[in-house]
Design a protein around this motif. Structure first.
Motif, PDB file in Angstrom:
ATOM      1  N   ILE A  65       0.834  -1.207   0.000  1.00  0.00           N
ATOM      2  CA  ILE A  65       0.000   0.000   0.000  1.00  0.00           C
ATOM      3  C   ILE A  65       0.865   1.251   0.000  1.00  0.00           C
ATOM      4  N   VAL A  66       1.920   1.258   0.807  1.00  0.00           N
ATOM      5  CA  VAL A  66       2.818   2.419   0.852  1.00  0.00           C
ATOM      6  C   VAL A  66       3.465   2.642  -0.508  1.00  0.00           C
ATOM      7  N   VAL A  67       4.000   1.589  -1.103  1.00  0.00           N
ATOM      8  CA  VAL A  67       4.659   1.724  -2.410  1.00  0.00           C
ATOM      9  C   VAL A  67       3.649   2.100  -3.485  1.00  0.00           C
ATOM     10  N   PHE A  68       2.460   1.514  -3.437  1.00  0.00           N
ATOM     11  CA  PHE A  68       1.417   1.845  -4.402  1.00  0.00           C
ATOM     12  C   PHE A  68       1.069   3.334  -4.325  1.00  0.00           C
ATOM     13  N   SER A  73       0.840   8.533  -6.623  1.00  0.00           N
ATOM     14  CA  SER A  73       0.850   9.975  -6.377  1.00  0.00           C
ATOM     15  C   SER A  73       2.005  10.652  -7.105  1.00  0.00           C
ATOM     16  N   GLU A  74       2.871   9.852  -7.715  1.00  0.00           N
ATOM     17  CA  GLU A  74       4.054  10.335  -8.421  1.00  0.00           C
ATOM     18  C   GLU A  74       4.950  11.154  -7.512  1.00  0.00           C
ATOM     19  N   LEU A  75       4.994  10.764  -6.233  1.00  0.00           N
ATOM     20  CA  LEU A  75       5.896  11.391  -5.280  1.00  0.00           C
ATOM     21  C   LEU A  75       7.333  11.198  -5.728  1.00  0.00           C
ATOM     22  N   ALA A  79      11.725   9.746 -13.715  1.00  0.00           N
ATOM     23  CA  ALA A  79      12.730  10.770 -14.020  1.00  0.00           C
ATOM     24  C   ALA A  79      13.591  11.071 -12.789  1.00  0.00           C
ATOM     25  N   ASP A  80      12.986  11.051 -11.609  1.00  0.00           N
ATOM     26  CA  ASP A  80      13.751  11.270 -10.379  1.00  0.00           C
ATOM     27  C   ASP A  80      14.776  10.163 -10.174  1.00  0.00           C
TER      28      ASP A  80
END
Length: 89
Positions: A65-68, A73-75, A79-80
């Protein structure tokens, strides 16, 4: 994240959690003082598989859930990650 990639990611988290949780709280038969004839003294006395599978599922679900949420949310974007590795997009 597509359905298949979500399922694969969950499976990876589940098996990683399983292999981390399996050795916890294990007492072998020798430590328990009751070795069943015909078995190794290092065999688990009470493996508690059902409890470990439940804890594995809880841990994998929370982590997934955290990774999802981070992915959706594209946190952190692709590119990062590419900028951290020094590779061009």
């Amino acid at each position: 994240m597509t359905l298949i990639s979500g399922l694969v990611l969950y499976a990876v988290f589940w098996f990683m959690a399983l292999f981390m949780i399996l050795p916890l709280f294990v007492r072998n038969q020798e430590e328990a003082g009751e070795v069943v004839p015909g078995t190794s003294p290092g065999a688990p006395d009470e493996p508690m598989i059902r409890k470990k599978l439940i804890w594995t599922t809880i841990a994998a679900t929370v982590l997934w859930i955290v990774v999802f949420l981070v992915i959706e949310s594209e946190l952190i974007s692709a590119a990062d990650i590419a900028s951290l590795t020094g590779r061009p997009d």
